[in-house]
Design a protein around this motif. Structure first.
Motif, PDB file in Angstrom:
ATOM      1  N   THR A  84       0.808  -1.223   0.000  1.00 41.34           N
ATOM      2  CA  THR A  84       0.000   0.000   0.000  1.00 41.34           C
ATOM      3  C   THR A  84       0.835   1.265   0.000  1.00 41.34           C
ATOM      4  O   THR A  84       0.302   2.365  -0.085  1.00 41.34           O
ATOM      5  N   SER A  85       2.143   1.134   0.078  1.00 46.89           N
ATOM      6  CA  SER A  85       2.991   2.314   0.097  1.00 46.89           C
ATOM      7  C   SER A  85       3.070   2.945  -1.278  1.00 46.89           C
ATOM      8  O   SER A  85       2.825   2.292  -2.308  1.00 46.89           O
ATOM      9  N   ALA A  86       3.443   4.220  -1.315  1.00 42.96           N
ATOM     10  CA  ALA A  86       3.532   4.936  -2.586  1.00 42.96           C
ATOM     11  C   ALA A  86       4.619   4.359  -3.480  1.00 42.96           C
ATOM     12  O   ALA A  86       4.450   4.219  -4.695  1.00 42.96           O
ATOM     13  N   ALA A  87       5.769   4.014  -2.888  1.00 40.23           N
ATOM     14  CA  ALA A  87       6.865   3.437  -3.671  1.00 40.23           C
ATOM     15  C   ALA A  87       6.458   2.096  -4.272  1.00 40.23           C
ATOM     16  O   ALA A  87       6.780   1.774  -5.425  1.00 40.23           O
ATOM     17  N   SER A  88       5.754   1.293  -3.471  1.00 37.93           N
ATOM     18  CA  SER A  88       5.300  -0.018  -3.961  1.00 37.93           C
ATOM     19  C   SER A  88       4.350   0.149  -5.134  1.00 37.93           C
ATOM     20  O   SER A  88       4.457  -0.569  -6.139  1.00 37.93           O
ATOM     21  N   LYS A  89       3.421   1.103  -5.023  1.00 35.33           N
ATOM     22  CA  LYS A  89       2.468   1.313  -6.105  1.00 35.33           C
ATOM     23  C   LYS A  89       3.168   1.822  -7.370  1.00 35.33           C
ATOM     24  O   LYS A  89       2.809   1.431  -8.485  1.00 35.33           O
ATOM     25  N   GLU A  90       4.170   2.655  -7.202  1.00 32.48           N
ATOM     26  CA  GLU A  90       4.870   3.194  -8.363  1.00 32.48           C
ATOM     27  C   GLU A  90       5.635   2.103  -9.105  1.00 32.48           C
ATOM     28  O   GLU A  90       5.582   2.013 -10.338  1.00 32.48           O
ATOM     29  N   VAL A  91       6.352   1.249  -8.357  1.00 31.16           N
ATOM     30  CA  VAL A  91       7.087   0.149  -8.990  1.00 31.16           C
ATOM     31  C   VAL A  91       6.129  -0.846  -9.636  1.00 31.16           C
ATOM     32  O   VAL A  91       6.354  -1.338 -10.751  1.00 31.16           O
ATOM     33  N   ALA A  92       5.021  -1.167  -8.938  1.00 29.24           N
ATOM     34  CA  ALA A  92       4.042  -2.117  -9.488  1.00 29.24           C
ATOM     35  C   ALA A  92       3.422  -1.577 -10.773  1.00 29.24           C
ATOM     36  O   ALA A  92       3.164  -2.328 -11.728  1.00 29.24           O
ATOM     37  N   SER A  93       3.169  -0.265 -10.817  1.00 31.72           N
ATOM     38  CA  SER A  93       2.601   0.343 -12.019  1.00 31.72           C
ATOM     39  C   SER A  93       3.547   0.197 -13.205  1.00 31.72           C
ATOM     40  O   SER A  93       3.110  -0.092 -14.333  1.00 31.72           O
ATOM     41  N   LYS A  94       4.865   0.366 -12.952  1.00 28.63           N
ATOM     42  CA  LYS A  94       5.843   0.183 -14.031  1.00 28.63           C
ATOM     43  C   LYS A  94       5.866  -1.264 -14.512  1.00 28.63           C
ATOM     44  O   LYS A  94       5.962  -1.529 -15.720  1.00 28.63           O
TER      45      LYS A  94
END
Length: 627
Positions: A84-94
């Motif tokens: 749920t972290s912002a970094a996790s979401k950003e990497v998952a989106s990539k």
């Protein structure tokens, strides 16, 4: 759609699916499940690629795929518990974006594989059909002309065309055989394309030479020939060309029966008007009856796509509550078939065969008889007895023919008519046997179609015999009527209309040879019966009037078949990405191939029959020379 539904319901993705999960569907799941769904989707497409591509192409996509798998594994190790972290979401989106990028690459390559066409073989096929068309046209031209032999120069060009035809056939067979093919001609390299182009140009030059032969006959004479054509002959030519042009449209292919109905009805109306003009009231009345029968046949079996859902006479007859009406129609149709075939003569063999046909239909439950008759299991015994009776009828006719030939072969010229009558009688018995065999195979409601077709053949033959028709006129008319009868049976350009039950008459298990033969005979009853009518007429003319009548008739039939086939190969090749390529154009091409094979088998049979009759004439080979 399939991967999206499988993901939503937690089911495995179909192994042959080329689809990609819809992005909006992924938003319904957490990040971890989104990545897992994309991993399963990409793994399924990667499995398909392993089966479809060679190692070099496969390795290029595998590198990107392995890189994404490593990124996915890294995300799981680092952010699995912090999704749920912002970094996790950003990497998952990539990672999701990269998954979709690779999935689209896989889908694109797989789609190209599914729709990959051997354009080289298609072009060679088009050239082959066009060359055959020209060769037939040249042969028919020289057969129809009074001056037979070609000069040496033209003969060399003609044989050059035949050689190119053989080379092209061999080349296509080798390149599409799936064996080790020539790298010089069959792969996609520039040198192979250059050599293939040179090969095709060589064949095209041969076609040009054939056309040059036709043109060299004298343009003025050709124009004079066109002007000398009667209205009937011009209509036959125009109708054949118009039908060929109509095959460029998918709608006309689906409703091709309407084209044939229009052409044959117009032909009959023209004959009707001519009969009135020359004050032949009997012929006019007969043609009027034929027109009524043709209208009934159109409603007997609805075909095509537009009105296929509407009920027809055949659908009404096959209903269980109308079994009595079907039985009456079947019995009356059998009686009509007997009367027409026997020509007002008593024929015990025909009566016996038709009786067992009726018993067979009773045994399988199609026909109701007023008395109780014991039946075998599925009517196998009755059908097989019918087969034996038909074979005995054919062998007996052949034996009688050979006996008459041996009796009259060495007799004087006055015995020629006896020998001619023997050949005509043999052909009539073969025609009878074919019709009786078809009556056994077809469904009982189509027995009426056979009876009405026989009446039309006999009546139209008597009418046309009074007209000064040429051999090619007879061929085109019989070809048109044969195609019309093909659709009267309920056939269409869809494989779904083939009546598979006719392939299992008299069989208790599947036998490919018998089933294929039965289906071929039952499906092509119309064209074959009219070609046999043409054979009878042409054989008579060859013996009595014109020695070239039968060759002209056969070449005209071949031209009628080669013209739409050559044009349709161009249409199918150019429309290979059309929406209806597999539902409309491809089945029609299959039917064209089937009709061509049937025509080739008939011409082989007809040529053999004519040569046997000609070589056993009492006058010997010099008879036609005197003619």
């Amino acid at each position: 759609m399939a991967p999206s539904l499988a993901t939503m319901f937690g089911l495995p993705i179909p192994q042959n699916s080329l689809g990609i999960i819809i992005p909006e569907v992924l938003n319904l799941f957490p990040l971890r499940q989104q990545l897992r769904a994309l991993q399963l989707n990409s793994n399924q497409l990667m499995t398909l690629m392993k089966q479809s591509f060679n190692q070099a192409i496969f390795d290029d996509i595998t590198i990107d795929y392995q890189h994404i798998i490593e990124m996915h594994a890294g995300w799981l190790n680092e952010y699995a518990n912090k999704s749920t972290s912002a970094a996790s979401k950003e990497v998952a989106s990539k990672i999701v974006d990269k998954y979709f990028k690779v999935l689209k690459m896989m889908q694109s390559n797989l789609s190209e594989t599914v729709t990959r066409y051997d354009v080289h073989a298609m072009i060679c096929g088009i050239v082959l059909c066009s060359m055959v068309l020209v060769l037939i046209g040249v042969a028919l031209t020289y057969t129809s002309s009074n001056s037979t032999p070609m000069n040496f120069h033209i003969s060399k060009l003609f044989y050059l065309g035949c050689c190119c035809l053989a080379i092209l056939t061999t080349h296509v067979t080798i390149c599409t055989s799936g064996l080790d093919t020539s790298d010089m001609l069959c792969n996609g390299s520039p040198s192979a394309i250059m050599h293939s182009t040179a090969f095709v140009i060589t064949v095209a030059v041969a076609i040009y030479l054939q056309i040059s032969i036709l043109v060299s006959l004298n343009t003025f004479k050709i124009l004079s020939f066109i002007r000398s054509l009667s209205i009937l002959e011009k209509f036959l030519l125009l109708g054949s060309v118009t039908h060929t042009i109509s095959l460029m449209s998918s709608s006309f292919v689906e409703e091709e029966h309407q084209t044939w109905y229009f052409l044959t009805t117009t032909l009959l109306v023209g004959l009707f008007v001519r009969s009135i003009q020359v004050q032949r009231s009997t012929d006019a009345k007969l043609i009027f009856v034929i027109l009524i029968i043709c209208r009934v046949l159109r409603s007997w079996n609805q075909t095509g796509m537009k009105w296929a859902n509407l009920p027809d006479i055949g659908d009404w007859l096959v209903r269980p509550e109308n079994a009595i009406y079907l039985s009456v129609v079947h019995v009356l149709s059998l009686a009509a078939v007997y009367v027409i075939l026997s020509e007002r003569l008593f024929s015990p063999s025909n009566i016996l065969i038709l009786l067992f046909i009726c018993l067979y239909r009773h045994a399988v439950g199609n026909v109701v008889l007023p008395v109780l008759v014991p039946s075998s299991y599925k009517g196998i015994a009755e059908a097989q007895i019918t087969f034996v009776l038909l074979l005995l009828k054919i062998f007996s006719a052949i034996f009688n023919y050979l006996h008459n030939i041996s009796k009259h072969l060495l007799k004087t010229k006055s015995q020629s008519s006896t020998n001619n009558n023997s050949g005509t009688r043999l052909l009539s018995i073969l025609f009878e046997s074919f019709i009786l065999f078809v009556v056994l195979l077809l469904r009982p409601h189509n027995t009426a179609v056979v009876a009405m077709t026989l009446f039309i053949q006999q009546s139209l033959e008597d009418i046309l015999f009074k007209l000064p028709l040429k051999a090619w006129n007879w061929s085109v008319i019989c070809f048109w009527m044969g195609q019309t009868t093909f659709y009267h049976q309920g056939n269409s350009n869809s494989i779904a209309t083939i009546d598979l039950s006719s392939g299992y008459v008299g069989l208790d298990s599947h036998d490919p040879a018998f089933v294929g033969t039965f289906l071929l005979v039952a499906t092509n009853f119309g064209p074959v019966s009219w070609m046999l009518t043409l054979l009878k007429q042409s054989t008579y003319n060859s013996h009595k009037i014109d020695s070239t009548a039968l060759p002209q008739a056969f070449l005209s039939l071949m031209l009628c078949r080669a013209l739409p086939l050559a044009a349709y190969t161009i249409v199918v090749s150019s429309q290979r990405y059309h929406l209806f390529i597999w539902s409309v154009f491809s089945p029609k091409l299959l039917y064209e191939a089937m009709h061509t094979c049937v025509l080739v088998m008939f011409i082989i049979f007809g040529s053999t029959f004519f040569l046997v009759c000609y070589c056993t004439r009492p006058q010997g080979p010099n008879y036609l020379k005197r003619k």
